[in-house]
Design a protein around this motif. Sequence first.
Motif, mmCIF file in Angstrom:
data_model
loop_
_atom_site.group_PDB
_atom_site.id
_atom_site.type_symbol
_atom_site.label_atom_id
_atom_site.label_comp_id
_atom_site.label_asym_id
_atom_site.label_seq_id
_atom_site.Cartn_x
_atom_site.Cartn_y
_atom_site.Cartn_z
ATOM 1 N N MET A 195 0.975 -1.366 -0.080
ATOM 2 C CA MET A 195 -0.055 0.125 -0.198
ATOM 3 C C MET A 195 1.409 1.171 -0.014
ATOM 4 S SD MET A 195 -2.286 1.663 2.633
ATOM 5 C CE MET A 195 -0.772 1.603 3.362
ATOM 6 N N SER A 196 0.962 2.431 -0.597
ATOM 7 C CA SER A 196 1.203 3.221 -0.795
ATOM 8 C C SER A 196 0.808 4.421 0.149
ATOM 9 C CB SER A 196 1.431 3.619 -2.473
ATOM 10 O OG SER A 196 0.745 4.562 -3.036
ATOM 11 N N ALA A 197 1.511 5.507 -0.272
ATOM 12 C CA ALA A 197 1.378 6.576 0.943
ATOM 13 C C ALA A 197 -0.418 7.274 0.074
ATOM 14 C CB ALA A 197 2.066 7.287 1.009
ATOM 15 N N PRO A 198 -0.773 8.007 0.782
ATOM 16 C CA PRO A 198 -1.555 9.593 -0.018
ATOM 17 C C PRO A 198 -0.162 10.321 -0.037
ATOM 18 C CG PRO A 198 -2.763 9.031 2.242
ATOM 19 C CD PRO A 198 -1.446 8.085 1.969
ATOM 20 N N ALA A 199 -1.186 11.099 -1.412
ATOM 21 C CA ALA A 199 -0.311 11.963 -2.268
ATOM 22 C C ALA A 199 -0.099 13.535 -1.336
ATOM 23 C CB ALA A 199 -0.715 12.143 -4.021
ATOM 24 N N PRO A 200 0.894 13.646 -0.892
ATOM 25 C CA PRO A 200 -0.058 15.829 -0.436
ATOM 26 C C PRO A 200 -1.032 16.428 -0.885
ATOM 27 C CG PRO A 200 2.410 15.383 -0.833
ATOM 28 C CD PRO A 200 2.166 14.253 -1.399
ATOM 29 N N GLY A 201 -1.755 16.328 -0.138
ATOM 30 C CA GLY A 201 -2.825 17.689 -1.167
ATOM 31 C C GLY A 201 -4.576 16.874 -0.760
ATOM 32 N N ASP A 202 -4.442 14.725 -0.339
ATOM 33 C CA ASP A 202 -5.008 14.314 -0.786
ATOM 34 C C ASP A 202 -5.985 14.550 0.825
ATOM 35 O OD1 ASP A 202 -4.434 13.351 -2.961
ATOM 36 O OD2 ASP A 202 -4.146 10.997 -2.092
ATOM 37 N N ARG A 203 -7.110 14.402 0.559
ATOM 38 C CA ARG A 203 -8.103 14.323 1.638
ATOM 39 C C ARG A 203 -8.159 13.156 2.479
ATOM 40 N NH1 ARG A 203 -9.441 18.280 4.737
ATOM 41 N NH2 ARG A 203 -11.593 17.430 4.823
ATOM 42 N N VAL A 204 -8.047 12.731 3.178
ATOM 43 C CA VAL A 204 -7.491 11.132 4.386
ATOM 44 C C VAL A 204 -8.775 11.150 5.271
ATOM 45 C CG1 VAL A 204 -5.420 11.321 3.573
ATOM 46 C CG2 VAL A 204 -6.093 12.078 5.488
ATOM 47 N N ALA A 205 -9.202 10.522 5.772
ATOM 48 C CA ALA A 205 -9.793 10.146 7.087
ATOM 49 C C ALA A 205 -9.540 8.872 7.758
ATOM 50 C CB ALA A 205 -11.058 9.621 6.757
ATOM 51 N N TYR A 206 -9.372 8.344 8.812
ATOM 52 C CA TYR A 206 -8.938 7.006 9.080
ATOM 53 C C TYR A 206 -9.806 5.953 8.266
ATOM 54 C CZ TYR A 206 -6.852 8.978 13.949
ATOM 55 O OH TYR A 206 -6.960 9.753 14.522
ATOM 56 N N ALA A 207 -8.787 5.103 8.305
ATOM 57 C CA ALA A 207 -8.982 4.308 7.096
ATOM 58 C C ALA A 207 -10.971 2.864 7.996
ATOM 59 C CB ALA A 207 -8.266 2.935 7.182
ATOM 60 N N ALA A 208 -10.998 2.015 7.073
ATOM 61 C CA ALA A 208 -12.496 1.348 7.801
ATOM 62 C C ALA A 208 -11.930 0.341 8.747
ATOM 63 C CB ALA A 208 -13.461 0.683 6.988
ATOM 64 N N ALA A 209 -11.006 -0.886 8.262
ATOM 65 C CA ALA A 209 -10.595 -1.106 9.065
ATOM 66 C C ALA A 209 -9.499 -1.020 10.781
ATOM 67 C CB ALA A 209 -8.861 -2.772 8.566
ATOM 68 N N PHE A 210 -8.974 0.130 10.222
ATOM 69 C CA PHE A 210 -8.496 0.576 12.073
ATOM 70 C C PHE A 210 -9.677 1.521 12.824
ATOM 71 C CE2 PHE A 210 -7.529 5.110 14.491
ATOM 72 C CZ PHE A 210 -6.396 4.293 15.261
ATOM 73 N N LEU A 211 -10.502 1.515 11.791
ATOM 74 C CA LEU A 211 -11.632 1.944 13.107
ATOM 75 C C LEU A 211 -12.257 0.816 13.322
ATOM 76 C CD1 LEU A 211 -13.390 4.877 10.959
ATOM 77 C CD2 LEU A 211 -12.217 5.387 13.407
ATOM 78 N N LYS A 212 -12.417 -0.352 13.086
ATOM 79 C CA LYS A 212 -13.371 -1.652 13.286
ATOM 80 C C LYS A 212 -12.151 -2.121 14.434
ATOM 81 C CE LYS A 212 -14.277 -6.105 11.792
ATOM 82 N NZ LYS A 212 -14.679 -7.001 10.786
ATOM 83 N N ASN A 213 -11.017 -1.794 14.154
ATOM 84 C CA ASN A 213 -10.153 -2.833 15.251
ATOM 85 C C ASN A 213 -10.210 -2.073 16.781
ATOM 86 O OD1 ASN A 213 -9.389 -4.853 13.303
ATOM 87 N ND2 ASN A 213 -7.744 -3.850 12.774
ATOM 88 N N THR A 214 -10.246 -0.767 16.384
ATOM 89 C CA THR A 214 -10.216 0.403 17.626
ATOM 90 C C THR A 214 -11.935 0.622 18.402
ATOM 91 O OG1 THR A 214 -9.711 2.331 16.505
ATOM 92 C CG2 THR A 214 -8.021 1.393 16.683
ATOM 93 N N GLY A 215 -12.362 -0.208 17.867
ATOM 94 C CA GLY A 215 -13.856 -0.389 18.117
ATOM 95 C C GLY A 215 -14.536 1.582 18.079
ATOM 96 N N GLN A 216 -14.037 1.960 17.311
ATOM 97 C CA GLN A 216 -14.620 3.445 16.657
ATOM 98 C C GLN A 216 -15.700 2.892 15.802
ATOM 99 O OE1 GLN A 216 -11.659 6.573 16.744
ATOM 100 N NE2 GLN A 216 -10.177 5.005 16.838
ATOM 101 N N PHE A 217 -17.080 3.132 16.500
ATOM 102 C CA PHE A 217 -18.416 3.497 15.744
ATOM 103 C C PHE A 217 -18.742 4.348 15.577
ATOM 104 C CE2 PHE A 217 -17.021 -1.546 16.707
ATOM 105 C CZ PHE A 217 -16.662 -1.660 15.762
ATOM 106 N N THR A 218 -18.355 4.772 16.450
ATOM 107 C CA THR A 218 -19.380 6.175 16.595
ATOM 108 C C THR A 218 -18.233 7.478 17.954
ATOM 109 O OG1 THR A 218 -19.931 6.388 19.442
ATOM 110 C CG2 THR A 218 -22.063 5.321 17.487
ATOM 111 N N GLY A 219 -18.719 8.392 17.598
ATOM 112 C CA GLY A 219 -17.607 10.025 18.031
ATOM 113 C C GLY A 219 -17.395 10.433 17.217
ATOM 114 N N SER A 220 -16.010 11.588 17.149
ATOM 115 C CA SER A 220 -15.432 11.541 16.184
ATOM 116 C C SER A 220 -14.705 11.169 15.398
ATOM 117 C CB SER A 220 -14.475 13.012 17.177
ATOM 118 O OG SER A 220 -13.209 12.852 17.785
ATOM 119 N N GLY A 221 -13.972 9.994 15.971
ATOM 120 C CA GLY A 221 -13.336 9.305 14.950
ATOM 121 C C GLY A 221 -13.168 9.153 13.352
ATOM 122 N N PRO A 222 -14.967 8.293 13.548
ATOM 123 C CA PRO A 222 -14.761 8.139 11.920
ATOM 124 C C PRO A 222 -15.139 9.390 11.621
ATOM 125 C CG PRO A 222 -16.222 6.911 13.934
ATOM 126 C CD PRO A 222 -15.701 7.506 14.506
#
Length: 98
Positions: free
Chosen positions: A1-28
């Motif tokens: 997997m390559s890094a996003p390019a500078p200027g790309d809009r990003v968010a936390y990856a779905a797998a990261f949110l699932k693995n950390t139990g962030q289903f609600t709140g500010s993380g998603p």
Amino acid sequence: MSAPAPGDRVAYAAAFLKNTGQFTGSGPQRRGTFAKVWESNPDFGRVKWDDFEANAPALALHWGEDYVTDAREHGQLVHIKNIAKVGSARFALTCAGA
């Protein structure tokens, strides 16, 4: 997997949110702009989060003003595998499909 390019809009990856139990709140809901790959370790990147200023006072109490100054200028460090380009497959996976 390559890094996003500078200027790309990003968010936390779905797998990261699932693995950390962030289903609600500010993380998603968190969004930011990818600034660059970290020179010291290319597994990490700098993200300028949209909500940084709202979190800056708490970050200063926890990590210190020098951390906030650095993060404000360069972005916060995030492991590349924990973020995804907004709209990509890694971003869009649902918890049921991940």
